[in-house]
Scaffold this active site. Structure first.
Site, PDB file in Angstrom:
ATOM      1  N   ARG A 108      13.825  -2.768  -1.305  1.00 51.86           N
ATOM      2  CA  ARG A 108      12.272  -2.265  -0.450  1.00 51.86           C
ATOM      3  C   ARG A 108      11.302  -2.206  -1.541  1.00 51.86           C
ATOM      4  O   ARG A 108      10.095  -2.567  -1.225  1.00 51.86           O
ATOM      5  CB  ARG A 108      12.691  -1.062   0.393  1.00 51.86           C
ATOM      6  CG  ARG A 108      13.534  -1.533   1.563  1.00 51.86           C
ATOM      7  CD  ARG A 108      13.696  -0.047   2.277  1.00 51.86           C
ATOM      8  NE  ARG A 108      12.302   0.188   2.997  1.00 51.86           N
ATOM      9  CZ  ARG A 108      12.107   1.425   3.472  1.00 51.86           C
ATOM     10  NH1 ARG A 108      13.099   2.123   3.721  1.00 51.86           N
ATOM     11  NH2 ARG A 108      11.107   1.572   4.116  1.00 51.86           N
ATOM     12  N   HIS A 145       7.239  11.206   4.418  1.00 55.61           N
ATOM     13  CA  HIS A 145       8.754  10.790   4.180  1.00 55.61           C
ATOM     14  C   HIS A 145       9.053  10.225   2.752  1.00 55.61           C
ATOM     15  O   HIS A 145      10.108   9.666   2.746  1.00 55.61           O
ATOM     16  CB  HIS A 145       9.140   9.689   5.256  1.00 55.61           C
ATOM     17  CG  HIS A 145       9.022  10.263   6.733  1.00 55.61           C
ATOM     18  ND1 HIS A 145       8.911   9.486   7.786  1.00 55.61           N
ATOM     19  CD2 HIS A 145       9.217  11.527   7.200  1.00 55.61           C
ATOM     20  CE1 HIS A 145       8.955  10.279   8.800  1.00 55.61           C
ATOM     21  NE2 HIS A 145       9.225  11.377   8.465  1.00 55.61           N
ATOM     22  N   SER A 202       5.364   4.910  16.300  1.00 59.22           N
ATOM     23  CA  SER A 202       6.079   5.114  17.900  1.00 59.22           C
ATOM     24  C   SER A 202       6.191   6.566  18.186  1.00 59.22           C
ATOM     25  O   SER A 202       6.584   6.996  19.334  1.00 59.22           O
ATOM     26  CB  SER A 202       7.415   4.322  17.725  1.00 59.22           C
ATOM     27  OG  SER A 202       8.218   5.051  16.969  1.00 59.22           O
ATOM     28  N   TYR A 238      17.037   0.319  -2.032  1.00 63.30           N
ATOM     29  CA  TYR A 238      15.804   0.716  -2.084  1.00 63.30           C
ATOM     30  C   TYR A 238      14.923   0.113  -3.422  1.00 63.30           C
ATOM     31  O   TYR A 238      13.757  -0.378  -3.291  1.00 63.30           O
ATOM     32  CB  TYR A 238      15.475   2.391  -2.565  1.00 63.30           C
ATOM     33  CG  TYR A 238      15.607   3.132  -1.402  1.00 63.30           C
ATOM     34  CD1 TYR A 238      17.037   3.591  -0.968  1.00 63.30           C
ATOM     35  CD2 TYR A 238      14.605   3.382  -0.614  1.00 63.30           C
ATOM     36  CE1 TYR A 238      16.921   4.428   0.237  1.00 63.30           C
ATOM     37  CE2 TYR A 238      14.664   4.282   0.554  1.00 63.30           C
ATOM     38  CZ  TYR A 238      15.897   4.815   1.094  1.00 63.30           C
ATOM     39  OH  TYR A 238      15.982   5.506   2.047  1.00 63.30           O
ATOM     40  N   ASN A 298       4.856   6.341   6.336  1.00 62.05           N
ATOM     41  CA  ASN A 298       5.317   5.357   5.431  1.00 62.05           C
ATOM     42  C   ASN A 298       5.399   5.488   3.908  1.00 62.05           C
ATOM     43  O   ASN A 298       4.858   6.696   3.419  1.00 62.05           O
ATOM     44  CB  ASN A 298       4.302   4.312   5.352  1.00 62.05           C
ATOM     45  CG  ASN A 298       4.059   3.801   6.763  1.00 62.05           C
ATOM     46  OD1 ASN A 298       4.664   3.765   7.800  1.00 62.05           O
ATOM     47  ND2 ASN A 298       2.637   2.968   6.982  1.00 62.05           N
ATOM     48  N   VAL A 299       6.502   4.854   3.502  1.00 62.53           N
ATOM     49  CA  VAL A 299       6.852   5.345   1.796  1.00 62.53           C
ATOM     50  C   VAL A 299       5.961   4.119   0.906  1.00 62.53           C
ATOM     51  O   VAL A 299       6.349   4.236  -0.059  1.00 62.53           O
ATOM     52  CB  VAL A 299       8.552   5.271   1.848  1.00 62.53           C
ATOM     53  CG1 VAL A 299       8.945   6.517   2.562  1.00 62.53           C
ATOM     54  CG2 VAL A 299       9.185   4.012   2.185  1.00 62.53           C
ATOM     55  N   ASP A 300       5.636   3.252   1.590  1.00 62.67           N
ATOM     56  CA  ASP A 300       4.931   2.059   0.657  1.00 62.67           C
ATOM     57  C   ASP A 300       3.602   2.660   0.192  1.00 62.67           C
ATOM     58  O   ASP A 300       3.077   3.601   0.585  1.00 62.67           O
ATOM     59  CB  ASP A 300       4.712   0.593   1.585  1.00 62.67           C
ATOM     60  CG  ASP A 300       3.532   1.199   2.592  1.00 62.67           C
ATOM     61  OD1 ASP A 300       4.001   0.667   3.740  1.00 62.67           O
ATOM     62  OD2 ASP A 300       2.359   1.435   2.327  1.00 62.67           O
ATOM     63  N   GLY A 318       0.092   2.699  14.507  1.00 65.77           N
ATOM     64  CA  GLY A 318       1.214   1.914  14.240  1.00 65.77           C
ATOM     65  C   GLY A 318       2.441   2.908  13.910  1.00 65.77           C
ATOM     66  O   GLY A 318       3.330   2.734  12.938  1.00 65.77           O
TER      67      GLY A 318
HETATM   68  P1  OAD Z   1       8.351   2.531  14.165  1.00 65.80           P
HETATM   69  O1  OAD Z   1       9.018   0.958  13.898  1.00 65.80           O
HETATM   70  O2  OAD Z   1       9.053   3.556  15.210  1.00 65.80           O
HETATM   71  O3  OAD Z   1       6.963   2.251  15.214  1.00 65.80           O
HETATM   72  C1  OAD Z   1       6.036   1.191  14.874  1.00 65.80           C
HETATM   73  C2  OAD Z   1       5.082   1.283  15.760  1.00 65.80           C
HETATM   74  O4  OAD Z   1       4.005   0.388  15.375  1.00 65.80           O
HETATM   75  C3  OAD Z   1       5.154   0.828  17.241  1.00 65.80           C
HETATM   76  O5  OAD Z   1       4.737   1.695  18.015  1.00 65.80           O
HETATM   77  C4  OAD Z   1       4.811  -0.624  17.065  1.00 65.80           C
HETATM   78  O6  OAD Z   1       4.158  -0.937  18.555  1.00 65.80           O
HETATM   79  C5  OAD Z   1       3.762  -0.597  16.197  1.00 65.80           C
HETATM   80  N1  OAD Z   1       3.158  -1.855  15.771  1.00 65.80           N
HETATM   81  C6  OAD Z   1       4.052  -2.838  15.413  1.00 65.80           C
HETATM   82  N2  OAD Z   1       3.334  -4.145  14.871  1.00 65.80           N
HETATM   83  C7  OAD Z   1       2.172  -3.470  14.734  1.00 65.80           C
HETATM   84  C8  OAD Z   1       0.766  -3.853  14.107  1.00 65.80           C
HETATM   85  N3  OAD Z   1       0.887  -5.078  13.671  1.00 65.80           N
HETATM   86  N4  OAD Z   1      -0.241  -3.204  14.266  1.00 65.80           N
HETATM   87  C9  OAD Z   1       0.021  -1.766  14.586  1.00 65.80           C
HETATM   88  N5  OAD Z   1       0.786  -1.438  15.195  1.00 65.80           N
HETATM   89  C10 OAD Z   1       2.102  -2.148  15.243  1.00 65.80           C
HETATM   90  O7  OAD Z   1       8.126   3.161  12.998  1.00 65.80           O
HETATM   91  P2  OAD Z   1       7.220   4.680  12.729  1.00 65.80           P
HETATM   92  O8  OAD Z   1       6.928   5.337  13.912  1.00 65.80           O
HETATM   93  O9  OAD Z   1       6.401   4.607  11.678  1.00 65.80           O
HETATM   94  O10 OAD Z   1      11.436   7.531   8.966  1.00 65.80           O
HETATM   95  O11 OAD Z   1       8.797   5.231  12.225  1.00 65.80           O
HETATM   96  C11 OAD Z   1       8.914   6.422  11.810  1.00 65.80           C
HETATM   97  C12 OAD Z   1       9.893   7.013  10.970  1.00 65.80           C
HETATM   98  O12 OAD Z   1      11.234   6.389  11.652  1.00 65.80           O
HETATM   99  C13 OAD Z   1       9.580   6.165   9.445  1.00 65.80           C
HETATM  100  O13 OAD Z   1       8.914   6.788   8.866  1.00 65.80           O
HETATM  101  C14 OAD Z   1      11.389   6.439   8.986  1.00 65.80           C
HETATM  102  C15 OAD Z   1      12.135   6.146  10.590  1.00 65.80           C
HETATM  103  O14 OAD Z   1      13.063   6.379  10.670  1.00 65.80           O
HETATM  104  C16 OAD Z   1      12.015   7.884   7.643  1.00 65.80           C
HETATM  105  O15 OAD Z   1      12.390   6.974   6.969  1.00 65.80           O
HETATM  106  C17 OAD Z   1      12.676   9.510   7.377  1.00 65.80           C
END
Ligand code: OAD
Length: 232
Positions: free
Chosen positions: A58, A106, A175, A55, A89-91, A173
């Site tokens: 990060r 989160h 999934s 961390y 996001n945590v940022d 942004g």
């Molecule tokens: P993911 O990595 O699962 O998904 C990222 C999404 O962003 C995908 O749908 C990509 O297609 C999209 N993406 C990539 N580049 C992009 C861009 N330039 N502009 C817009 N979208 C873009 O990340 P999260 O869905 O945020 O949890 O993941 C959710 C959680 O999973 C996180 O918060 C974390 C992780 O486990 C914890 O830490 C508890």
């Protein structure tokens, strides 16, 4: 009365600021550790220094990153709309772009808390090391929801309340693969307008009329802004 917009964001909104997403970065590795092996209570009990180093790395990355145009446009919507940002996001890039109502589902990289008394939370920008203690003498840990830990119910309730009351929702942004966060957008009312901004396909099965903007965050937010201007 301003119309209400919720921006539901994930790692993709910070990708153009140089912060890696979770499920696209090369198999989620950090210094040859699987992220899932570093962000868990088991990892913490086994090797506190390893987790703190992860961390600290990060947090430094986050401080070196800058809000991108998407974060800035989201903040600028507060001029004409009642905006709530619900982020996984945590940022702190939404904060640094000027957003004023942010629900971090989160946790937050720029906060730490007592590893024994979770209500003792502190703003923190420097490294956290073994021996850094809370006011009651317990080791400090990152204020982050680890895999296997539960989210703050108050934040979930606030997020669901915002989603149920909004006129527009922008999923940007993410999934939508992680629960319970991914259940929050399903509370969207039928007559709310849903937009999804993502360069990849994101399956949405909980709302009838979805406006997909297949683009990265910065370009997608420009398109959304033009789209909304036509409606208002
Ligand atoms: P993911 O990595 O699962 O998904 C990222 C999404 O962003 C995908 O749908 C990509 O297609 C999209 N993406 C990539 N580049 C992009 C861009 N330039 N502009 C817009 N979208 C873009 O990340 P999260 O869905 O945020 O949890 O993941 C959710 C959680 O999973 C996180 O918060 C974390 C992780 O486990 C914890 O830490 C508890």
């Amino acid at each position: 009365m301003k119309k209400k917009i919720v921006f539901f964001t994930g790692a993709g909104v910070s990708a153009e600021s140089g912060l890696a997403t979770f499920r696209e970065s090369k198999n989620g590795l950090w210094n040859n550790y699987r992220i899932e092996d570093v962000c868990t209570p088991e990892a913490w009990n086994k090797d506190k220094k390893l987790v703190l180093d992860f961390y600290n790395f990060r947090r430094k990355q986050c401080l070196e990153a800058k809000p991108n145009k998407a974060h800035i446009l989201i903040a600028e919507f507060e001029k004409d709309f009642d905006v709530t940002v619900i982020t996984q996001n945590v940022d702190n890039l939404h904060e640094r772009a000027g957003s004023s109502k942010i629900i971090h589902l989160h946790g937050e990289l720029m906060k730490v808390r007592s590893s024994v008394k979770p209500n003792l939370i502190y703003d923190w920008v420097k490294d956290v090391n073994i021996g850094d203690k809370c006011e009651d003498g317990f080791q400090l840990r990152p204020h982050i929801v680890w895999f296997g830990e539960s989210l703050d119910n108050i934040k979930i309730e606030e997020a669901i309340d915002a989603i149920m009351k909004c006129d527009f929702c922008v999923i940007l942004g993410t999934s939508l693969q992680v629960s319970p966060a991914n259940g929050i957008p399903t509370y969207l009312k039928d007559n709310a307008e849903l937009f999804v901004i993502d360069p990849n396909d994101v399956p949405i099965n909980f709302h009838s009329n979805v406006n997909f903007i297949k683009a990265k965050a910065e370009e997608g937010m420009e398109v959304f802004k033009k789209n909304i201007a036509l409606k208002n």
